[in-house]
Structures are given as C-alpha cells and as structure tokens.
Design an enzyme around this catalytic site. Structure first.
Site, PDB file in Angstrom:
ATOM      1  CB  CYS A 206      -1.233  -0.264   1.124  1.00  0.00           C
ATOM      2  SG  CYS A 206      -2.403  -1.468   1.328  1.00  0.00           S
ATOM      3  CB  CYS A 366      17.276 -16.134  -9.121  1.00  0.00           C
ATOM      4  SG  CYS A 366      16.085 -14.709  -8.420  1.00  0.00           S
TER       5      CYS A 366
END
Length: 408
Positions: A206, A366
């Site tokens: 948020c 990754c």
C-alpha cells in the site's frame, strides 16, 4: 451453511450494558443471548492500522468483552488518511497505546489487552493462545501465512482481510469448523486460497501503490460483521467464501473457495507441520531490492515474448542468471548467461555486463526472484536504469513455460 455459536453466553448483562446495546437486543438474530456471547468473547486483532482501526472500533462498540491488540509500530502522519483510530495528536506515539485509548473512549465497559511487540515465530503461539477469534489486519504476506498457520495449529478461526488501491477482499478461515449438526466441514485455510506467495516485486505494498482510505472501513467493517456472526452463531459466515469488493466500480462478488486436498497445511498429506521461516518462504528482500523491483519486474510470459523478439532481431538484451553454477546445471532459461549473485555484490559482475551506454538492456533472474531483485538493486545503483528482473524466476518458467525441464 450455518455454524454453532463460537462462544458461550455470559451470565448476565448489567443495566448499563442493556442500555448501551439496546439496538442489538431488539434484533432477533442477536438478542440478549447473542449480546451475552459477545460480552463473553475474546477477540485478538492483529494490527491497529488500516483494517485494524475500523475493526477495533466496531468490535468495541459491539460489546466484545475482551479485545486484544497486537501492534509494534508508531503513528505516522501518512497513516491518518485511513487509520481513523488515531488522530493528529497521536503522531509519534505507539499505535497500540493510541488504539487502546480510542477503544476505551468508545466503550469503557470492555477489557483491552495490548501486545506492543512484532509478531514472529517466537511469540505468535503464546500471544494467540486463549483467544476465541482472530481478526487479521496485517499488510504483508509473511505475517499472513504465519497467522494462518498458528491459528490452524491452535484451532482458532480467524477473519482475514486485504486491501489495495480500490480493491478489497475478505474471508473467514476455519478449517476445524463443524456445522450446527455437528458434522465436520471441509473448510479451507489461507493456503488453500493462496498456496504460494507472489514473487517479490509483483504485488506492490500500500505504501508503494496506495490505498483509498475509506476502503479500509469497507473491508474492516466486513471483517467485524463476520466476526459477530461467528461469535454469536447468526447468519451464514463467509467460511469457504471469498468476498471481493471493487470500490471504483462499486461491485461486490462472492466466490466459493474449496479446501485443497493437497494443501501443505490442512491437506491430506501436510508438509507444514510447524511454524516455518516465513520471510524465506515469501521471498523477503531488502528495502533497496524492493524499491528496485517495484515497476521493474516482468513475468515469465513477458520474458518468453522478449526472447522471441530477440531471436527475430527486433530486440536487444542480455539475460543473466544470478544463481549458483550447480543450480544452473539443473535447469535454466534458454539463452541466459550465468553470473552468480556474489559477483554483483563484490562488483565484478559490472565488468561482465554491457556498458551502461551500449543500449543493451539487462534482464536478471534467479530461482524465484529474491536474489535477482537484490542484484537488480546493485546494477540500478550503477546506472542501469532500464534493467528488470523476472518475477518467479526459473520456478515460474518451468511451471508455466517449459514443464519438460526438471524442477527443484
């Protein structure tokens, strides 16, 4: 589906309580017995922020006899747009203290217990023990999974809510529920709804993406509504249901959520049998990596499209795998080159990348998106402004694009 009341009624209501709760007492589905149940109830609220604020205020006003507040943060001026339990004079003060004072002002007839500490594996079971119901107002995935697991192990139902910009969700997770006939209900837990957390950087907080202040009141009120229903046995609680609210379009939807027989926690062959490392499970990353990944994260579907464009000669970029060599041998995204994360941290990787002014974009990945986000922060700091990383990494690539490769 109806459920028996979670809490037994208190012996009696005082004259002051009868006056205060009179509008509840004349509702047939609540009445004197329901209000006595609320008086006897013990509800723990996690967080005194956006969702915790309306939840605490309305639980107090409803007459829940004992309210618990778990909150370690201090009031910041940016909180006041939505966290209505705090005021201007509370800025800089502990949220738990501010919330307790506001609750006492709303209803001095109830007891408030404060846990002014960060919820973690060392204290969560101790704090949860003895509460009838939990209302979860947390705003990060690691804590949500921990709350879910701890509540499951202690057989405590909890009401969950989530907010972002104009969108909100709520549900009741009660895997140990039985119906009014005493039959076990195949109710889901949070992991049944969300088996895996989203890759780092894919879902902004948020603080990054914003939230409409009044949305907190909408979803927090729904949480209290469901809490009252569970405590008193009134109505049909949102067990096995996901309530979705779009404030921008002013629409409500309710979806059915089924128990997952393969759930890692409540399924037929659980693999999560105790509290785990939730930060690692959710791919927690540093603030610098989170900042770098925000707005610079692509999906494996986007990467697949980019690779096709590179093959056709219409796009130029270098795809870098930052895992270790042994991982690179297990599986890989085609067309990637290996430069382990450690090379980025010690600065050597910069010598192996195209120069900043070459016009060649750098794309990192990754296993799941954690290490690549950390490496992304390094090269962003070195001037590679258009660099991105792949959310979900090789795991997402194998699951969604190339299932012929081995997973790990």
């Amino acid at each position: 589906m109806t459920f028996p009341a979670l809490v037994e009624p208190a012996a009696e209501l005082s004259v002051d309580e009868v006056r205060r709760y009179s509008r509840h007492l004349i509702i047939p589905d609540v009445g004197m017995t329901g209000q006595k149940r609320l008086k006897n109830a013990k509800v723990l609220v996690i967080g005194a922020g956006g969702l915790g604020s309306p939840a605490l205020m309305y639980l107090a006003a409803a007459g829940v006899g004992t309210l618990g507040i778990v909150e370690f943060d201090e009031v910041d001026e940016s909180n006041l747009q939505r966290q209505i339990i705090h005021g201007q004079s509370d800025v800089g003060r502990p949220k738990a203290v501010s919330a307790k004072e506001s609750v006492a002002e709303i209803n001095p007839l109830i007891e408030v217990v404060v846990y002014e500490e960060r919820l973690d594996n060392d204290n969560v079971l101790r704090i949860f023990e003895g509460w009838d119901l939990i209302v979860d107002g947390t705003d990060n995935f690691a804590t949500r999974y921990m709350v879910n697991d701890a509540a499951y192990f202690l057989k405590i139902p909890y009401v969950w809510g989530s907010i972002y910009r104009f969108d909100g969700q709520a549900s009741v997770f009660w895997p140990h529920a039985v119906d009014t006939d005493g039959n076990r209900v195949d109710a889901p837990c949070y992991r049944c709804l969300y088996p895996e957390p989203p890759p780092p950087g894919m879902v902004p907080s948020c603080a990054e993406g914003g939230v409409l202040g009044v949305l907190c009141a909408s979803i927090g009120s729904i949480q209290v509504n469901e809490a009252i229903k569970v405590l008193t046995g009134a109505g049909d609680p949102a067990v096995g249901q996901l309530v979705i609210y779009d404030a921008l379009e002013l629409t409500w939807r309710k979806l059915k959520v089924r128990k997952d027989p393969n759930c890692a926690l409540c399924g037929e062959n659980p693999t999560v049998t105790g509290l785990i490392d939730y930060e690692s499970f959710c791919g927690a990353i540093s603030d610098e990596a989170a900042d770098a990944a925000a707005g610079s994260t692509i999906s494996v579907t986007q990467l697949e499209h980019m690779l096709k464009e590179r093959e056709e000669g219409s796009r130029d970029f270098v795809l870098v795998d930052v895992r270790e060599p042994n991982e690179f041998e297990i599986n890989r995204i085609p067309g990637s080159v290996l430069i382990p994360k450690g090379e980025f941290l010690n600065g050597n990787a910069l010598e192996q990348l195209p120069s900043v002014d070459s016009g060649t974009q750098v794309v990192l990945h990754c296993k799941s998106g954690v290490r690549s986000a950390e490496a992304l922060a390094v090269i962003k700091g070195a001037g590679y402004d258009d660099a991105v990383h792949v959310g979900g990494g090789v795991v997402a690539w194998v699951n969604q694009i190339d299932p012929s490769q081995p997973s790990y």
